[in-house]
Design an enzyme around this catalytic site. Sequence first.
Site, PDB file in Angstrom:
ATOM      1  CG  ASN A   1      16.814  42.294  10.873  1.00 52.53           C
ATOM      2  OD1 ASN A   1      17.358  41.200  10.787  1.00 52.53           O
ATOM      3  ND2 ASN A   1      15.777  42.506  11.675  1.00 52.53           N
TER       4      ASN A   1
ATOM      5  CD  GLU B   1      14.593  38.620  12.329  1.00 53.95           C
ATOM      6  OE1 GLU B   1      14.973  39.542  11.597  1.00 53.95           O
ATOM      7  OE2 GLU B   1      15.390  37.838  12.875  1.00 53.95           O
TER       8      GLU B   1
ATOM      9  CG  ASP C   1      14.941  40.891   7.336  1.00 57.16           C
ATOM     10  OD1 ASP C   1      15.800  41.158   8.186  1.00 57.16           O
ATOM     11  OD2 ASP C   1      14.649  39.712   7.019  1.00 57.16           O
TER      12      ASP C   1
END
Length: 571
Positions: free
Chosen positions: A271, A205, A313
């Site tokens: 992801n 992230e 995601d």
Amino acid sequence: MTSRRPVLKTWLFGSTLLALATVGIAAAQPAYPPVTQARLDNAGHSKGWLMFNRSYAGDDYAPFTQITPQNVGTLKEVWSSSKVDIPNGFEDIPVVNGDYMFVTTPLDHIMAFNAKTGKLLWKYDYHVPKVALKTVCCDVNNRGVALYGDMVFMGTLDNHVLAFDAKTGKLLWNVSLEKPGIGYSISGAPLAIDGKVIIGSGGGEYGARGFLAGLDAKTGKVLWKTYTIPSPSEPGGKTWPVGAYKHGGGSPWMPGTYAPSTHELYWGVGNPGPWLATMRPGHNLYSDSVIAMDPDTGKIKWHYQYTRNDTWDYDGVNTPQLINLKYDGKTYKAIVEANRNGYFYAINREDGHLIYAKPFVHDLSILGIDKTGHAINNPKVRPALDKQIFTCPSFLGGKNWWPGAVDPKTNMAYEPTLHACMTMKGVPVSYAAGLPYLGETFQMKPDPASPNELGSIQAIDLSTGKQVWQRKTKEPWDGGAMATAGGLVFSGTTNGKLYAFDAKTGKILWTSPDLGSGIIATPISYEIDGRQYVAIWTGWGGVWPLWSGKLGTSLANTPRGGQLHVFALNG
């Protein structure tokens, strides 16, 4: 997975403030049986619980038969730890060797207990620097340890790997794999193989380029480091726009599995970054994939990508569980996984080709599987700049990281499941070290196919990929599952109770008392002196209270703090 800046807090064990040091509790410790490679290779048959998912196969299956459907109703608590006053999620899976049980807590504390009596043998409190907490995604988790020889190994939120003397808790070495605060963190348990400690990074992230590292167990020397997002000169590198690989995410943040017979390592990759896929056209290898590797060198041998050019995601880090599978008249050495994208997969682990993929939740993002064996993304529900979409499952997936269990007797997989959807909208973003790198806003929504039920545990027939039974709940099912040879499945829920189900039918056979906080960890089972035990951490936290929005309001007042509970039959 999303960004968060947690607050580092002093924590209490009972009423005693813990110093930041190793503390030996007693001079006379139990004998410690060394953990050899032969014992790890046969961990599925061990009396203990020698690694994160019990065995290299990752099946969370205990071959114990003392506790059965007929007598599980007499299960009672035989010991518990003092409460650990950390208001974050307890996601550790205890590891048991002989009389020793090793556990970790949020913020990287480790303790050793006598697994039979609950006596605290030693503890070590790692100091996590505040700069590291800038880039911790989804609570300050530590999910556990690995064992090898006479040592215990643990990763930390500031990207260190530590080795301890298993009997005394003495720190033997401490190695840094990456600087803290720039995007990387480690929350997953290591995996020990042939004198090496293998561990993966987190940080997708924040645009951190994911990697796996193999360290020498005796010295901590880094033997190899493999990035899970390839450069342009490496295989798969051309599946990214020029330069995008440098901040491509793909964190392998959960432990993998291993086949001793072929000496092959299997690891899930997370992801891609940023979340907004329009910024990175291409398949974006090896994000959202399972990869097969040589554990001696870190070389990637093959891959299977669950979701190409992921924009939801959907990750790929759920445990790749190893089984022998019979499907459509053929026998396979297979990997099975309930993926975040809502499909249950069976993959040929000899070559990485798909055997089957079946939806196990309401799914709008994936339209099906194409002729090449890959998911077909639904173009209508892909967000773009100023384009908002609604889709299912949510970014937390049909199943998140918590382990499912595989039972060879019933030929079923038992999967904790989420039934939730989301809206998503693309927003501008640019990379900056240490800052979130998403490019999307999101909001959790009820699933219109299951508006009053957010969670379930379900059984899936491994030979067909189809559901056999399911038990739904109003709240999310955020705890892992364990199956036993006694014909039971154990799993805990957000209401602070541990359940035992009939493995064949899903009937609830036993419910624990309220254990004081929600359960997001996975139960284990072990045997000492002929007695079978079941253990579980309580301690509400993790991703749901952080990112569920209005869906999580009913759990807003759930008590916090962790406690380890151990059960055995009465008498």
